[in-house]
Design a protein around this motif. Structure first.
Motif, PDB file in Angstrom:
ATOM      1  N   GLY A 193       0.786  -1.219   0.000  1.00  0.00           N
ATOM      2  CA  GLY A 193       0.000   0.000   0.000  1.00  0.00           C
ATOM      3  C   GLY A 193       0.817   1.267   0.000  1.00  0.00           C
ATOM      4  N   GLU A 194       2.106   1.149  -0.272  1.00  0.00           N
ATOM      5  CA  GLU A 194       2.919   2.362  -0.250  1.00  0.00           C
ATOM      6  C   GLU A 194       2.700   3.232  -1.485  1.00  0.00           C
ATOM      7  N   SER A 242      -0.072   3.667  -3.456  1.00  0.00           N
ATOM      8  CA  SER A 242      -1.293   4.459  -3.520  1.00  0.00           C
ATOM      9  C   SER A 242      -2.348   3.884  -2.600  1.00  0.00           C
ATOM     10  N   GLU A 243      -3.395   4.695  -2.399  1.00  0.00           N
ATOM     11  CA  GLU A 243      -4.552   4.236  -1.652  1.00  0.00           C
ATOM     12  C   GLU A 243      -5.143   2.979  -2.298  1.00  0.00           C
ATOM     13  N   LEU A 244      -5.172   3.023  -3.623  1.00  0.00           N
ATOM     14  CA  LEU A 244      -5.790   1.937  -4.366  1.00  0.00           C
ATOM     15  C   LEU A 244      -5.070   0.614  -4.111  1.00  0.00           C
ATOM     16  N   ARG A 255      -3.497  -0.103  -1.534  1.00  0.00           N
ATOM     17  CA  ARG A 255      -3.698  -0.549  -0.157  1.00  0.00           C
ATOM     18  C   ARG A 255      -4.976  -1.393  -0.082  1.00  0.00           C
ATOM     19  N   THR A 256      -5.967  -0.975  -0.824  1.00  0.00           N
ATOM     20  CA  THR A 256      -7.220  -1.735  -0.821  1.00  0.00           C
ATOM     21  C   THR A 256      -7.100  -3.005  -1.655  1.00  0.00           C
ATOM     22  N   LYS A 264      -4.892  -5.198  -2.513  1.00  0.00           N
ATOM     23  CA  LYS A 264      -3.508  -5.484  -2.138  1.00  0.00           C
ATOM     24  C   LYS A 264      -2.926  -6.696  -2.837  1.00  0.00           C
ATOM     25  N   SER A 270     -13.149  -3.972   5.117  1.00  0.00           N
ATOM     26  CA  SER A 270     -12.271  -3.107   4.328  1.00  0.00           C
ATOM     27  C   SER A 270     -13.056  -2.209   3.387  1.00  0.00           C
ATOM     28  N   SER A 300     -12.601   2.832   2.330  1.00  0.00           N
ATOM     29  CA  SER A 300     -11.468   2.449   1.507  1.00  0.00           C
ATOM     30  C   SER A 300     -11.568   3.085   0.123  1.00  0.00           C
ATOM     31  N   GLU A 301     -10.436   3.190  -0.478  1.00  0.00           N
ATOM     32  CA  GLU A 301     -10.376   3.785  -1.808  1.00  0.00           C
ATOM     33  C   GLU A 301     -10.759   2.743  -2.844  1.00  0.00           C
TER      34      GLU A 301
END
Lengths: 257, 563
Positions: free
Chosen positions: B275-276, B278-280, B282-283, B285, B526, B530-531
């Protein structure tokens, strides 16, 4: 066949029909037109329906089509063998404005010949014919479609279209004659259809109904007396099959026949 | 569409458990991509044509084992594949379906039962050391059995009453918690060795004589509850090889609920993003790349069969092996055999069920040819067989569409056959092994196979198998329970199914439901804040309330006849 005669009055024959064809050629739209006489532009891929049913009357017989859509599993060549099992009929759809879709249709026909029941009745449907003709001429073409006509179509495959039906005909990429010739050669029924206007759609299913060996199906499902809806049309060996849903509350009558 | 390759869940493997999970998650409104490296559905539970089976045997007998073939060893097959390969559906996991239990409930509730066809198992029989005897399937059968004395009938009835009740808290069990089932039957219910053997191996389907009482009692109770639901047998047999066909039905259910299916592609990489970027990421993954496939697939959670996992995910997970339950012998592997024959297996109406009461006998000559049958060989019943393990044999024929019947099938035998009477069949033999062997399972299997083949032979013609496959199937011991390397529980591994004749379907259903709920919890937690990628529909996802949602109108367009 003495025992089938007694029940023939309200006995409908169950016929499993599978749809095949490239994505977005209008498979589901053709069925939707047939089943509920509707057309939706920009229709989403079919969701949630296991299969649709529609009755088709043929002289003294009633066929009950159980129509299976690919549910997108054809996209990455992942159709399960279960899809083809016991299908007595198939409609292979292509888009007449997209030449590659006929090539795809041909490969589906090959796949059917490899995977499906050897007696399967296959119809080739060139859809979206409304895109290449003016509305006035729609509907005149396919009603007289029959196998006999197929024999007259002796045009060389691959030849360019002979009929120019106004400037919209230029959208056409698959000449009718080419597809017809292929269908004749491969022993398929052939129709050009428009799910949008309804042209040719009912004809596919009626012509298939005429070619289905109904007597054979009835004979092979004799043992299924009492629950023809379950045993009919699948395989003869189903007579002592068990209906798992029997203990369940019956589903509601949502059939759109 | 830009969001085409973003999924709520990616499911790897199309075995029975994974397929059930994919169907349930799709039905709950989540977007699923379902992948398999095989070009066929069903994984270890697949139904295969003979050509496919031969190919499967070849792949799994290669020395350069791929990760997934670690579960199989000593795979051998006959050289020549008989004709009409496609008319066979051979199961890699032959099994029968208990008429009451979590699996059948899932079949009905999911609507998958409509895709399949089922019939009752026709016969259960046991080899008593000299002959094959039918096992009574109901209390009525036992009453009519002329070989049992009245006193044993009473004792047997007392046991059956006990076994169908809430025995968990009973005194009988409390006194002897760790006694093997066989000994329990003899010491607590004073049953004869013969009756105890039948109950232990042909009702509780124990693997070894040392199998413990409680789990065996539970299996007997399930069997007793199952009798009569659909007919006199406790078990159903699915057509076209059973589990593999049903797995396809679950997959279709997922597909009609937007599940995306990609088969026959090797998995190039599976990675877990931290997730480093982008937000996307992170979701979404999990990233899966396939060979020969242009798109990268992203998902919020990942569900995998153990054999797809091992090659790729070990780096990001820690697989913890639980220790096996002590006290009784557990199988570590099964010696298995698949034999194709061209004669039906026939059973003599044995003395066990007397002639006048045996209504199942299909012919007047006292010979019946059931299409499906289980034959149990208790430990020590065959002099040259195993003295520790019981062998389970399942036979299936054309009636369940697993093998062809009728005209002109074996053209190579033209001279001796006038076609119509030909009935092909499949014999599956499975013998649990308590310790690993490196050698071929053939010598172990042979006495059992010969005995069953003799039932398909006539005086003048000995039946030889047309095609034979032998292999050892390993239970990678024990079930791997996987904890993701980081804390978020979004990676789930299905347990390896025991290739158990009577239990594997229910085992799959139970595992599927457990993982389904874990995955749903993960997806629901999640979802908040979440993004998501642009133009994703969030509004059509409701809180999930059941494993299978009640059947809605969109599901039963075909319900005119209520089927």
């Amino acid at each position: 066949m003495a025992d089938t005669a007694s029940g023939s009055v309200d006995r409908s024959v169950q016929v499993k029909l599978v749809l095949l064809g490239e994505a977005a050629v209008g498979k589901s739209s053709v069925v939707l037109r047939f089943v509920s006489n509707e057309f939706q532009a920009n229709k989403e891929p079919t969701i949630g329906a296991a299969f649709l049913t529609q009755k088709c009357r043929l002289e003294d017989r009633v066929l009950r089509y159980e129509i299976w859509d690919t549910a997108g599993q054809e996209r990455f060549h992942s159709l399960a063998p279960m899809y083809y099992r016991n299908a007595q009929a198939a409609v292979v759809v292509y888009d007449i404005t997209k030449a590659s879709s006929l090539e795809k249709a041909k490969s589906w026909v090959k796949e059917l010949q490899r995977q499906a029941n050897p007696n399967i009745v296959i119809a080739l449907a060139g859809n979206k014919v409304d895109l290449v003709k003016s509305s006035s001429s729609a509907g005149t073409m396919s009603t007289s479609e029959s196998e006999d006509e197929a024999d007259d179509a002796t045009a060389t495959p691959g030849e360019t279209p002979s009929v120019a039906d106004g400037e919209s005909e230029s959208l056409r990429q698959v000449p009718r004659e080419e597809a017809q010739a292929y269908a004749t050669e491969a022993g398929l029924l052939f129709f050009e259809t428009s799910a949008k206007t309804g042209e040719g759609v009912v004809e596919i299913f009626t012509e298939i109904a005429k070619k289905i060996p109904i007597e054979h199906i009835l004979a092979s499902t004799r043992g299924g007396a009492g629950r023809p809806g379950v045993t009919g049309g699948r395989d003869g060996a189903r007579q002592d099959g068990v209906n798992l849903d029997e203990n369940q509350v019956k589903g509601k009558d949502a059939c759109n026949c | 569409m830009p969001t085409d390759n973003y999924f709520d869940a990616i499911v790897l493997g199309t075995g029975l458990t994974e397929s059930t999970i994919a169907a349930a998650i799709s039905k709950a409104g989540f977007k699923v991509a379902h992948l398999d490296t095989n070009s066929y559905y069903g994984g270890h539970e697949a139904s295969l044509s003979l050509d496919e089976l031969a190919q499967w045997a070849d792949v799994h007998s290669r020395p350069d084992l791929t990760a997934q073939s670690n579960n199989f060893s000593s795979v051998t097959r006959s050289e020549t594949v008989p004709p009409h390969s496609r008319q066979y559906s051979v199961s890699l996991s032959p099994s029968v379906i208990p008429a009451v239990g979590p699996f059948i409930s899932s079949l009905v509730a999911s609507g998958v039962s409509r895709y399949g066809s089922f019939k009752l198992l026709e016969r259960v029989a046991i080899f008593d050391g000299t002959q094959i005897k039918s096992v009574p399937q109901s209390k009525e059968d036992i009453f009519q059995d002329k070989t049992l004395t009245l006193i044993y009938k009473r004792r047997l009835m007392r046991f059956l009453m006990f076994a169908s009740g809430e025995f968990e808290l009973s005194n009988e069990l409390a006194e002897k918690p760790d006694v093997p089932f066989f000994d329990f039957l003899i010491s607590t219910f004073s049953l004869s060795d013969e009756i105890a053997t039948v109950i232990t191996f042909a009702m509780a389907y124990c693997n070894f004589k040392t199998d413990l009482t409680l789990p065996a009692l539970r299996r007997v109770r399930k069997l007793l509850k199952s009798v009569g639901r659909y007919g006199p047998s406790s078990f159903l047999v699915g057509y076209y090889g059973g589990s593999g066909e049903i797995a396809q039905g679950f997959c279709r259910t997922s597909a009609v609920n937007r599940g995306v299916y990609i088969l026959g592609k090797n998995i190039a990489t599976i990675s877990q993003n931290n997730g480093e970027e982008s937000e996307l990421s992170r979701t979404y993954k999990y990233t899966v790349e396939l060979d020969d496939f242009p798109e990268t697939l992203y998902s919020r959670c990942l569900i995998s069969s153990p054999y797809h996992l091992s090659a790729h995910l070990d780096s990001i997970t820690t697989v913890s092996h639980s220790t096996p339950t002590s006290g009784s012998t557990q199988p570590v592997a099964f010696a298995k055999c698949i034999a194709i024959i061209d004669k039906p297996i026939s059973f003599k109406s044995s003395e066990h069920v007397s002639a006048e009461s045996d209504e199942n006998s299909s012919s007047t000559s006292g010979i019946s040819e059931p299409d499906t049958a289980i034959i149990v060989f208790p430990p020590g019943s065959l002099a040259s067989g195993s003295s520790n393990s019981s062998a389970h044999v399942l036979t299936t024929g054309p009636g369940t569409m697993t093998a062809p019947a009728g005209k002109c099938i074996f053209l190579n035998h033209l001279t001796e056959m006038l076609s119509d009477s030909i009935v092909a069949g499949i014999i599956y033999i499975s013998i649990p092994l308590s310790s690993l062997v490196d050698s071929s399972p053939e010598p172990l299997i042979k006495p059992y196979l010969d005995t069953v083949l003799s039932m398909a032979s006539s005086k003048d013609r000995k039946t030889e198998p047309l095609f034979l496959v032998h292999y050892v199937q390993h239970i990678s011991s024990p079930e791997p329970s996987v904890t993701p390397a980081n804390t978020s529980p979004s990676l789930f591994v299905t347990p390896l199914l025991h290739p158990d004749l009577t239990q594997s379907c229910d085992e799959a259903a139970v595992a599927a439901e457990t993982i389904f709920w874990n995955a749903i919890r993960s997806l629901e937690s999640s979802r908040e804040g979440s993004e998501r990628p642009p133009d994703t529909n969030v509004e059509d996802i409701n809180t999930v309330e059941s494993f299978w949602p009640s059947v809605g109108p969109s599901d039963d367009d075909e319900s005119e006849d209520g089927w």
